[in-house]
Each structure stands twice: as C-alpha cells, then as structure tokens.
Design a protein around this motif. Sequence first.
Motif, PDB file in Angstrom:
ATOM      1  N   ASN A  95      88.879  61.832  90.886  1.00 55.93           N
ATOM      2  CA  ASN A  95      89.202  60.434  90.564  1.00 55.93           C
ATOM      3  C   ASN A  95      88.898  60.132  89.097  1.00 55.93           C
ATOM      4  N   THR A  96      89.413  60.975  88.252  1.00 50.56           N
ATOM      5  CA  THR A  96      89.076  60.923  86.822  1.00 50.56           C
ATOM      6  C   THR A  96      90.333  60.921  85.986  1.00 50.56           C
ATOM      7  N   VAL A  97      90.289  60.177  84.874  1.00 46.04           N
ATOM      8  CA  VAL A  97      91.390  60.162  83.910  1.00 46.04           C
ATOM      9  C   VAL A  97      90.916  60.840  82.627  1.00 46.04           C
ATOM     10  N   ILE A  98      91.682  61.824  82.157  1.00 46.59           N
ATOM     11  CA  ILE A  98      91.391  62.506  80.899  1.00 46.59           C
ATOM     12  C   ILE A  98      92.412  62.048  79.863  1.00 46.59           C
ATOM     13  N   VAL A  99      91.925  61.497  78.761  1.00 46.58           N
ATOM     14  CA  VAL A  99      92.797  61.009  77.695  1.00 46.58           C
ATOM     15  C   VAL A  99      92.691  61.975  76.521  1.00 46.58           C
ATOM     16  N   PRO A 100      93.713  62.804  76.261  1.00 51.48           N
ATOM     17  CA  PRO A 100      93.625  63.804  75.197  1.00 51.48           C
ATOM     18  C   PRO A 100      93.459  63.168  73.816  1.00 51.48           C
ATOM     19  N   PRO A 101      92.888  63.945  72.869  1.00 48.19           N
ATOM     20  CA  PRO A 101      92.388  65.302  73.047  1.00 48.19           C
ATOM     21  C   PRO A 101      90.942  65.334  73.533  1.00 48.19           C
TER      22      PRO A 101
ATOM     23  N   PRO B 186      89.848  59.352  74.355  1.00 57.16           N
ATOM     24  CA  PRO B 186      90.144  60.546  73.557  1.00 57.16           C
ATOM     25  C   PRO B 186      88.957  60.984  72.689  1.00 57.16           C
ATOM     26  N   TYR B 187      89.113  62.167  72.073  1.00 60.18           N
ATOM     27  CA  TYR B 187      88.181  62.708  71.080  1.00 60.18           C
ATOM     28  C   TYR B 187      86.784  62.924  71.650  1.00 60.18           C
TER      29      TYR B 187
END
Length: 336
Positions: free
Chosen positions: A255-261, A277-278
């Motif tokens: 249940n996780t959102v990864i926002v690149p990078p 990000p970052y």
Amino acid sequence: MKAVIPLAGQGTRLYPQTHTKPKAMVRIAGKPILGHILSGLVKTQIEEAVLIVGGPMQTQIREYAKEEFGDKLDLTFPEQTDPQGLGHAIYQAKPEIDDEPIFITLGDMLFENGYDTFLKSHESLGAVDASLGVKQVDEPSHYGVVDIDASGKVRELVEKPSDPPSDQAISGVYVIEDSAGLFSALRYLIENTLRGAGGEFQLPDALQRMVETNSVIGTFDVEDWYDCGRPETLLEANRVLLEELETTEGDQLENTVIVPPVDMGTNVTVERSVVGPYVSLDDNTEISDSIVRSSIVGRGASLTGVNLENSIVGDAAKIRGDTQSLNVGDNSSLSL
C-alpha cells in the motif's frame, strides 16, 4: 597518471552523520560519496588511485575501496596521522607518486562534469606544469580565487580575499604534470612552517609557490560542483545523482506509492507510505505510515508516522512521530 584523493578530514560540518563514519562513506544515490568518485575515475584512463586516509574510522574506507574497486583500480592508502590541512594531506602521497603526473580530486566533492572532461580540457591547454578547475561565482570573497592573465595562465591564487582579483573560484580538482614541483613547494611550506588559512598547510599556497618559481599553471571550466561536506549540498547532490539513475523499488512494498526518482537498497520494507521524489534508502530500512521526500535515510533506519523532507537520517536511527526536517545521527532514537 595517478589519482590522489584526500580522505582524512574529520567531516565536522556533517556531524552527527560523521560521528560513526568518514564523510566519504556517507551514502547518497545508491553508494557512498567515495563510490561515486571512484566510479568516475574508472571511466577515465587512470588506473591507480592514492587514497589518503586518517583517523580511527579509516578502515571503513580501506575495506570499501578494496572490495568494490580493488579489481578496477590499483589502490594505495598512505596515512595522514596528524591532520594539518589539504596541502599536508597531499604531501603524504609523495612516496607513491615517483614524479608521475597526478590528478587531485577532493574526497567530499562531486562534479557535474565527468573527470574525463577535465583531463581532456587539461590536455587542450598544451605545455603547462599544472591546471585547475575554476567556476565563475557571484561572491568570490567566499572562495579561493585565481587571477588569470590575458593568455589564460594563473598569476595569483588567493584564499577568500576581501578584495577579490577575479570572480573565478577554485573548484577542487587539479591536474599536476610537474608533481615533483608541487611536492617541492609543499615541502617548502611545511619545513618553513608557512601555514595558510585556518593555520594549516594549504594546497593553493603550494600552487602559488609554483607560480612564483615560474611554473605555468592554466585553468579549465567546471560547470557545477557539489560540496558534500555540508548537509544542504549533500542533499542537492543526492537529487542531481538520482536524476541519472533508474528508480529501484524494494520487494517488500505494501500500500505504498513511489514517486521517482528513488533509490532503494536491499531488504527495504515500506508500508502505507509515500516515498519520493529524490529519496535514497539504504539497506534494511523500514518505513511505515510516513511521507518521505528529498531525503537520505541510512542503513537499518526505522521511520514510523513521520512526514520528512530535506532530511538526513543516520544508520540504525529510529524515528516515531511527526516532523518536517531532520539531521539525525546513527543509532539515534526520537519520539515526536
């Protein structure tokens, strides 16, 4: 040509991170600062690197460099037992050099230009005894600066002058053809106790001594550099380097959102959180019910219920609660 990298500094500007590791071993964008430096050298024709170490934590540098780059570079580790400045550190490399040309890059500086670009720029200068990277800056009185004549050769090097002769700041990368001349100048400073800024033996002072003894020193342009010895520029370097990497995601995301990078090490667990990000997450990091942006999180750290931005979290630190910006050292425990 051999690379010379001074790594013996205490890294006081990065406390508390450097209480438990040398500043060159602080991890950003997937590897320690030293890893980014040595990776850059591997892309050049340089095959030998002299890493000047010192202090009780130098074993971390020796072990990491040998394990990760021992098959790519011929490594030696002269020791600076009594830290007395950058010039004094470089002088410890003399027994390893044997009058060969050297490429000096500081152990807490990362550059947007590749090292190969600097070497080619040096070669284009023709017959010079040495050259150094410079960048035009808005406030030259905050830097070491060079005064350059009409032909592009250095007339004078001045450390943080109140009345700067130019706006060309010394950027921390040097190519020395006449290494014997540099070591002779450093020996002159040390034997005559000619200390410079901070009461230490400084490399620009040795280069100035070379100019005064008729050495020809040129310059080449450096686009941007990142002084990783300070928290704010360490985070900036992390952002820039992450832009060049593919985002990596751990296997344990719920249940996780990864926002690149974003860069994740091994065995990273993230639950009910937004990361990026970052963001750089080292191995064995655990994050739950949190938002983490523009931050560096150390190995084995644990974050629960926090909102972090522009933060540095040390190895094995545990943070619970809600916050906005932190610089937390290794093995810390906070409840907010």
